[in-house]
Design an enzyme around this catalytic site. Structure first.
Site, PDB file in Angstrom:
ATOM      1  CD  GLN B 263      -2.837   0.840  -0.073  1.00 40.34           C
ATOM      2  OE1 GLN B 263      -2.768   1.692  -0.958  1.00 40.34           O
ATOM      3  NE2 GLN B 263      -3.569  -0.234  -0.203  1.00 40.34           N
ATOM      4  CG  HIS B 266      -0.580   2.448  -4.445  1.00 38.38           C
ATOM      5  ND1 HIS B 266      -0.729   2.367  -5.795  1.00 38.38           N
ATOM      6  CD2 HIS B 266      -1.143   1.313  -3.947  1.00 38.38           C
ATOM      7  CE1 HIS B 266      -1.351   1.241  -6.113  1.00 38.38           C
ATOM      8  NE2 HIS B 266      -1.602   0.585  -5.016  1.00 38.38           N
ATOM      9  CD  GLU B 331      -8.621   2.082  -1.482  1.00 33.49           C
ATOM     10  OE1 GLU B 331      -7.637   2.557  -0.876  1.00 33.49           O
ATOM     11  OE2 GLU B 331      -8.724   2.112  -2.729  1.00 33.49           O
ATOM     12  CG  HIS B 332      -7.283  -2.058  -0.059  1.00 31.57           C
ATOM     13  ND1 HIS B 332      -6.739  -0.822  -0.306  1.00 31.57           N
ATOM     14  CD2 HIS B 332      -7.676  -2.541  -1.270  1.00 31.57           C
ATOM     15  CE1 HIS B 332      -6.804  -0.557  -1.613  1.00 31.57           C
ATOM     16  NE2 HIS B 332      -7.367  -1.571  -2.226  1.00 31.57           N
ATOM     17  CG  ASP B 365      -4.331  -3.940  -5.394  1.00 30.20           C
ATOM     18  OD1 ASP B 365      -5.431  -3.610  -4.937  1.00 30.20           O
ATOM     19  OD2 ASP B 365      -3.246  -3.661  -4.842  1.00 30.20           O
ATOM     20  CG  HIS B 424     -50.351  16.466  -7.357  1.00 30.59           C
ATOM     21  ND1 HIS B 424     -49.944  17.719  -7.727  1.00 30.59           N
ATOM     22  CD2 HIS B 424     -49.237  15.677  -7.410  1.00 30.59           C
ATOM     23  CE1 HIS B 424     -48.632  17.699  -7.990  1.00 30.59           C
ATOM     24  NE2 HIS B 424     -48.187  16.468  -7.813  1.00 30.59           N
TER      25      HIS B 424
END
Lengths: 436, 436
Positions: B263, B266, B331-332, B365, B424
């Site tokens: 991670q 990145h 996220e993960h 991934d 209506h």
């Protein structure tokens, strides 16, 4: 009363340009509104209850001393329901029941599957923890909107539902509170505007922070929602409401005229469009509108809306009518035609499709079951009615067997190295059977 | 190499504040970026191809004469694939196949049901007509992202997929084009930045207007996406990537260290957090990181990311670990523990859950099947992985029988009158059997 409504035909030169112009709508993003909302949001975020009380006293002409006075607990909602005409409460209950029953079909269960080597893949689907529902005060305070925004969240299993509604001059709307009671709102907080949105998004001592804010509001509310997006989720930003009626000319012109009115009476920017293959029918509907408008209590709004944004369009064939309907991508599409089931499959874009002569939009607005929160201004090209799916979210599930990991690592490793992500590659390779 | 990573324990005073501070992330909304993007978007919207060509020449140091030179048609993508190492193309094909097969389980079919009185209710579910996929150029050009963004749209049945990718200095990335070929992109346009987003949202003579734009990008791209939202749909605005590993202390420390690296490599803002019930194991992972980082090609990025945003957290029990995981809403989320199936049901918020010791994030991934486009920065509290559902939309179906309309009108009429919406009410009442 004469009505000066735009009329055109698909045979006209420049029809497509006329149509595009008719449909063009852009919500004005005013720099002053932006600035003012930014100040309000920041103040509530930093000062919490103190700012919320001060802003509410100021904007809503109230004089509360503490934020606790802004809260209406569930038992008080029940009491409000007792003060409302029982015909209305009964209708709310029946509507809520139908909306619930329809939305239950939208619940998405978790799923998973196992591959031959024992690897398991799937999605775990869970409800949101806490949701805030914004309900406008004043003339746009619609009890039906309370039901439509709250019921899908309830059906999804949301843990807690907090509703905010401004009460200018301390005037509460008992029907709105009754609807909150019927829908099962946990707590109402009598605040509105950008300050209410900020309080829900960031939390204050009294207002709990929510995971998503839904519900319509004015330009301040919409701007605040856009601003807090990310801190929490939001629903779509709605534009003015629209109806597109497609008629084969065999419906009762009075009915179609009234269906167009039912959209136009919402507000001056609402849009009502009739498309028909029958020019005589269009003339009859126009005649009927000019006659029936005389008796309508919201005559002025209807007239302004129809003359400003309405249109009567003559087309050559049903094929052409459907083609135009797909360009319009209307929020509400009425197929007032024989055998609508033969045509509905050709509709690619619409928020809700009302089929046949006995399905006016008004039934969908209140109680047919489907949601009345629908994509406006052509956004049906890429968005959907509010639903249970807006209150559920998904987590991917990946559970590799050793064998499965080993096989996947052989695919992942060259791709990771191709992207120069060496740690990705090594992390995958560690799980290869030969390396373990 | 010594790594100065934040370490804390759930027993520390102020643990929750420390945790909140660790997780806090706000994307900076810079007024200059805003202004510059606004200018670019407006120019492309008004001047079309001419502006697109000029801006592309300027920002990407190119010298194209006409917009036609910016287009790469499908047959040229196939040729690019032939230029790429066959190991990589094969891996792309296998990954695409797995992603396709997983996403096919997300297809939602139209549904309807009939009530006793003949009224039919349901939802018609259709794919989007045309989608734009943004692929960043330069160092963040990931072929795997092409697959992950395109495949769900293909599976949903989207009619046309247009990909944009900047090619600064005219340098095309053949692996990215090969991925576009494998995924089935219809056309690539070599433009990027806010100008590409504007072209997709509003259309130019050469770039077709799309219904939704997906894919990651830098702050200019993200700002432009926010700006055009409404003209078309957009996917979420992603923040930096994160991983949270929960370990019982029985995994191989080297594996966990590498998972955290995968991670961290990145970018400098990426976040890697380890939670364990075993303090000795945490020490071993740290030791392993300090040893393994020596060999990593992206050593500097990993170090900056771990020291700036990483953390090693000791907790008392698995219950507490899960509680923290639900606050992080990562996220993960890796559950590197014995019997993860006993704990996964308690996870309320996570983008993707990687279960067991053989499921590192890296497999997800690239090729496990689930999407790698996931909600970041805690937005898993209210949002989901990119999926087929992002490329389908729904239209409500309401088809009342005369009997059904009559019954519904009795509920709708009092509610409409309660909201002072007379048209209506009348529109509904017209369909009552007694009135027809």
């Amino acid at each position: 009363m004469k009505l000066d409504i735009r009329q055109f035909s698909s045979k006209d030169d420049g029809f497509r340009q006329d149509l595009d112009q008719l449909l063009s709508w852009e919500s004005v993003s005013d720099a002053n509104v932006q600035k003012s909302v930014e100040n309000i949001v920041n103040r509530v975020r930093q000062e919490g209850d103190a700012a919320l009380v001060e802003l509410t006293n100021c904007f809503d002409r109230r004089s509360v001393q503490s934020a606790a006075e802004l809260v209406i607990e569930a038992d008080e909602l029940a009491k409000a329901a007792e003060r409302v005409d029982s015909t209305i409460v009964d209708a709310l209950k029946q509507a809520a029941e139908r909306v619930k029953s329809y939305h239950e079909r939208q619940i998405q269960p978790s799923w998973q599957y196992e591959e031959d080597n024992g690897t398991v893949l799937g999605q775990q689907i869970t409800p949101l923890d806490r949701v805030g529902v914004y309900v406008p005060g004043g003339k746009a305070a619609y009890p039906s909107s309370v039901l439509m925004n709250v019921m899908p969240a309830k059906v999804a299993g949301v843990g807690e539902i907090v509703m905010v509604v401004p009460t200018p001059d301390n005037v509460v709307n008992d029907i709105v509170l009754a609807a909150a009671h019927v829908a099962g709102v946990d707590r109402v907080i009598t605040v509105g505007g950008a300050q209410a949105v900020a309080a829900l998004a960031y939390g204050t001592e009294t207002v709990p922070k929510v995971d998503k804010i839904v519900g319509p509001g004015n330009i301040y509310v919409a701007t605040a929602k856009r601003m807090v997006f990310g801190a929490c989720g939001i629903d779509m930003i709605a534009g003015p409401s629209e109806i597109l009626v497609v008629s084969d000319g065999l419906s009762n012109p009075d009915w179609i005229a009234m269906d167009l009115f039912s959209q136009a009476e919402h507000d001056e920017d609402a849009q009502s469009i009739l498309i028909s293959t029958d020019a005589d029918f269009i003339a009859k509907v126009k005649e009927s509108m000019e006659r029936q408008i005389e008796d309508m209590s919201r005559q002025e709004i209807i007239k302004t809306s129809l003359e400003g944004r309405g249109a009567l369009i003559h087309v050559d064939s049903m094929e052409e009518a459907i083609e135009v309907a797909n360009i319009v991508a209307a929020e509400h599409l009425e197929l007032s035609i024989e055998n609508p089931e033969e045509w509905v499959g050709k509709i690619r874009h619409a928020g809700a499709i009302f089929m046949g002569r006995y399905t006016p939009e008004a039934l969908g607005d209140y109680c047919a079951g489907p949601n009345h929160v629908l994509p406006t201004s052509g956004t049906a090209r890429f968005s959907s009615p509010l639903g249970v799916y807006d209150f559920q979210k998904r987590s991917s599930i990946i559970y590799c067997s050793h064998q499965g990991a080993s096989e996947l690592a052989k695919i992942a490793s060259p791709l990771a190295r191709g992207e120069s992500l060496e740690a990705h590659a090594v992390s995958a390779e560690f799980r290869m059977i030969d390396n373990a």
